[in-house]
Design a protein around this motif. Sequence first.
Motif, short mmCIF file in Angstrom:
data_model
loop_
_atom_site.label_atom_id
_atom_site.label_comp_id
_atom_site.label_asym_id
_atom_site.label_seq_id
_atom_site.Cartn_x
_atom_site.Cartn_y
_atom_site.Cartn_z
N ILE A 587 0.69 -1.20 -0.09
CA ILE A 587 -0.04 -0.10 -0.10
C ILE A 587 0.84 1.16 -0.02
O ILE A 587 0.60 2.24 -0.68
N SER A 588 1.95 1.25 0.86
CA SER A 588 2.75 2.40 0.68
C SER A 588 3.43 2.56 -0.49
O SER A 588 3.52 3.88 -0.92
N ASN A 589 3.57 1.50 -1.21
CA ASN A 589 4.30 1.86 -2.55
C ASN A 589 3.50 2.38 -3.43
O ASN A 589 3.82 3.50 -4.29
N ASN A 590 2.05 2.28 -3.54
CA ASN A 590 0.96 2.74 -4.19
C ASN A 590 0.82 4.13 -3.87
O ASN A 590 0.72 5.05 -4.89
N ILE A 591 0.92 4.44 -2.48
CA ILE A 591 0.68 5.57 -2.05
C ILE A 591 1.83 6.80 -2.59
O ILE A 591 1.68 7.93 -3.09
N LYS A 592 3.10 6.23 -2.31
CA LYS A 592 4.21 6.90 -2.64
C LYS A 592 4.08 7.25 -4.40
O LYS A 592 4.36 8.25 -4.59
N PHE A 593 3.77 6.00 -5.04
CA PHE A 593 3.85 6.30 -6.53
C PHE A 593 2.74 7.55 -6.94
O PHE A 593 3.17 8.57 -7.45
N LYS A 594 1.52 7.48 -6.09
CA LYS A 594 0.47 8.56 -6.42
C LYS A 594 1.15 9.91 -5.92
O LYS A 594 0.91 10.92 -6.70
N LYS A 595 1.79 10.18 -4.82
CA LYS A 595 2.23 11.24 -4.30
C LYS A 595 3.14 11.90 -5.08
O LYS A 595 3.29 13.07 -5.59
N SER A 596 4.10 11.11 -5.64
CA SER A 596 5.02 11.55 -6.57
C SER A 596 4.49 11.97 -7.90
O SER A 596 4.89 13.12 -8.29
N SER A 597 3.50 11.35 -8.46
CA SER A 597 2.93 11.95 -9.88
C SER A 597 2.06 13.17 -9.40
O SER A 597 2.13 14.05 -10.08
N ILE A 598 1.49 13.22 -8.07
CA ILE A 598 0.59 14.39 -7.89
C ILE A 598 1.60 15.63 -7.68
O ILE A 598 1.25 16.65 -8.13
N LEU A 599 2.59 15.43 -7.06
CA LEU A 599 3.85 16.30 -6.84
C LEU A 599 4.25 16.94 -8.16
O LEU A 599 4.39 18.27 -8.42
#
Length: 803
Positions: A587-599
Amino acid sequence: LPKQKARRYEAVKWVMVFAIGVCTGLVGLFVDFFVRLFTQLKFQIVQNSVEECTEKGCLALSLLELLGFNLTFVFLASLLVLIQPVAAGSGIPEIKCYLNGVKVPGVVRLRTVVCKAMGVLFSVAGGLFVGKEGPMIHSGAVVGAGLPQFQSISLRKIQFNFPYFRSDRDKRDFVSAGAAAGVAAAFGAPIGGTLFSLEEGSSFWNQGLTWKVLFCSMAATFTLNFFRSGIQFGSWGSFQLPGLLNFGEFKCSESDKKCHLWTAVDLGFFILMGIVGGLLGATFNCLNKRLAKYRMRNVHPKPKLVRVLESLLVALTTTVVVFVASMVLGECRQMSSTSHSGNGTLSFQSMSEDVNSSIKTFFCPNETYNDMATLFFNPQESAILQLFHQDGTFSPVTLSLFFLLYFLLSCWTYGISVPSGLFVPSLLCGAAFGRLVANLLKSYIGLDHIYSGTFALIGAAAFLGGVVRMTISLTVILIESTNEITYGLPIMITLMVAKWTGDFFNKGIYDIHVNLRGVPLLEWETEVEMDKLRASDIMEPNLTYVYPHTRIQSLVSILRTTVHHAFPVVTENRGNEREFMKGNQLISNNIKFKKSSILTRAGEQRKRSQSMKSYPSSELRNMCDEHITTEEPPEKEDLLQQMLERRYTPYPNLYPDQSPSEEWTMEERFRPLTFHGMILRSQLVTLLVRGVCYSESQSSASQPRLCHAEMLEDYPRYPDIHDLDLTLLNPRMIVDVTPYMNPSPFAVSPNTHVSQVFNLFRTMGLRHLPVVNAVGEIVGIITRHNLTHEFLQARLRQHYQTI
């Protein structure tokens, strides 16, 4: 070097296009040679037997001989169709679908072209009212699809390492070149072939392709021409026989001073013939559609032998009708003297000798011939030449009966389980109709200047146009086949009138057969009233999606329970993501991926707002300035939360490795999903087959990488998910799909007009179109099925009801 690589790629493309043209020409040569051989053999034996039996009174024996030949040939043709069912019919509807972007199983396989070419040879030689021109188009298309691949399912042992053209778009380009080459070989009409491919075929077209397709058509025409002229006339290198169907030369005989090929007065008659041709074509299509529906209900569900029996029944009926009509209904007509006078050029003389040598004198005294037998007891091409060029006359009764019998029998024949074209029977039917009109005008209205050949040609064009409804390509094909540019105007006007008249009642025969099969074929454009609908009205909101990092068990269950060709890659927008990140690597992998793309998106927004001085939204700029420096501070509230200005209740019971299930509530099913890209089914299966994954204890960087060539290695037959050996895979392993997805597919906003969606689909050759809202969340997906006429009509009705 990229530049050299691009040049080599282009050069290989030209070589392949030339090879496709040559091979299509050779397929045409093969079919033509054997059809000619078998028909000559059959007619010679039967004719000798008829002449003997006329005196002895044993005509039943001649009929049995003819039946023996025809039934054997047709039996062989339908057996070949049992081996490969796609080989039945003319193949033009299937190729039309393929070029439109629909995958029809088995339509461009090697086995299909073998069954098609062999089958059409037997069905034409078997005396059925079918042509070999339609199947030539299909054969050319298969050659176009197969040659550049250098591999085949039927010949698995032969494997060449040929790394070019491993994509559907390249393959489709070659198929359109092959289909054009098929038309060019059939009619000796390279420009007509190119236009056919453009008009009937490809849903997307580019300038460079036009030139390659024309080159391919030329190669096919001249290959066939070279070999046929050599084999038939022994004059290798003189190009006398351009295509399989040659209309001969239209010329008034020099002794007849009043004769003109056509005059302004005739144009009025041509328009009327166009109207009648359109009506006849619409009737033909209507009858054929009813027959096809009847076959789908009553013949196709039964054992395959029933289809063979139906083909044999049609062959039996056709043979008996031909034989009885020739013996009983024919009239003895005087042979014309003009054709024997020695004037005219050599080619014209040889043409009229050729026409006169094919007349049949069954039961007729000297110097006369049997007009019905002349039409029925010849190959169809010879019968067309008779109607175009025979100086003698055919009685109106004979022509009417011939037209009626031919019309009904060819309508019954199109759609049985043998490879069969429709061009030649339609031309022959129409030529009889045109010749009949000319006869009536000459004898009853006293118009002496009429040239019967022109009327026969215009009748052929009117009937063919009424049946198939092609416009520009058919005009050019007919002009190229007659070698007479002065016929351009009458042919064009007749075809236009025939098309408009026919369209008033129903669609063209190929479109009817495409519709009966339920293929989602996209028209050229939507109707005007469809613009009342938006993308959000027609999209599919129930999505099956994958996460950037997904467990293998989840991927396998998604792939096994759906038939979708592609899946959106998404992350969920949760309220309490910090809670979730504790202790779950996936889950943290997925959330990190989303964060980076949102940033990244926030950074892009910031750059854009700085570059546009007059940018109004100061809050957004401040928000970006504030947060672009912070890398996931755990104390502050989630950046995504602020950016989207939303609050969603958490879903603590759902983990991202659970695929969407049936039991979800509406709220869970439509929860907000940030869209990151699209990944194809074939790519996912390839990743699973090659074991591209990492374990939960490692980082995603440890996942093995595949290069582009390795991903495409199995094209066009990617492994199937059901053939996957699951014992080799650990279901708890995680696949990172982000390096393989398409991060920037075409996407539309929910408010886009349907016509824009449609044009994007049609011109770019898409298969999926994600609908993404203003904050980057996917709300639905549009596929071909959402753009078919029936679906749009249904949605429009719903739209009117809700207003």
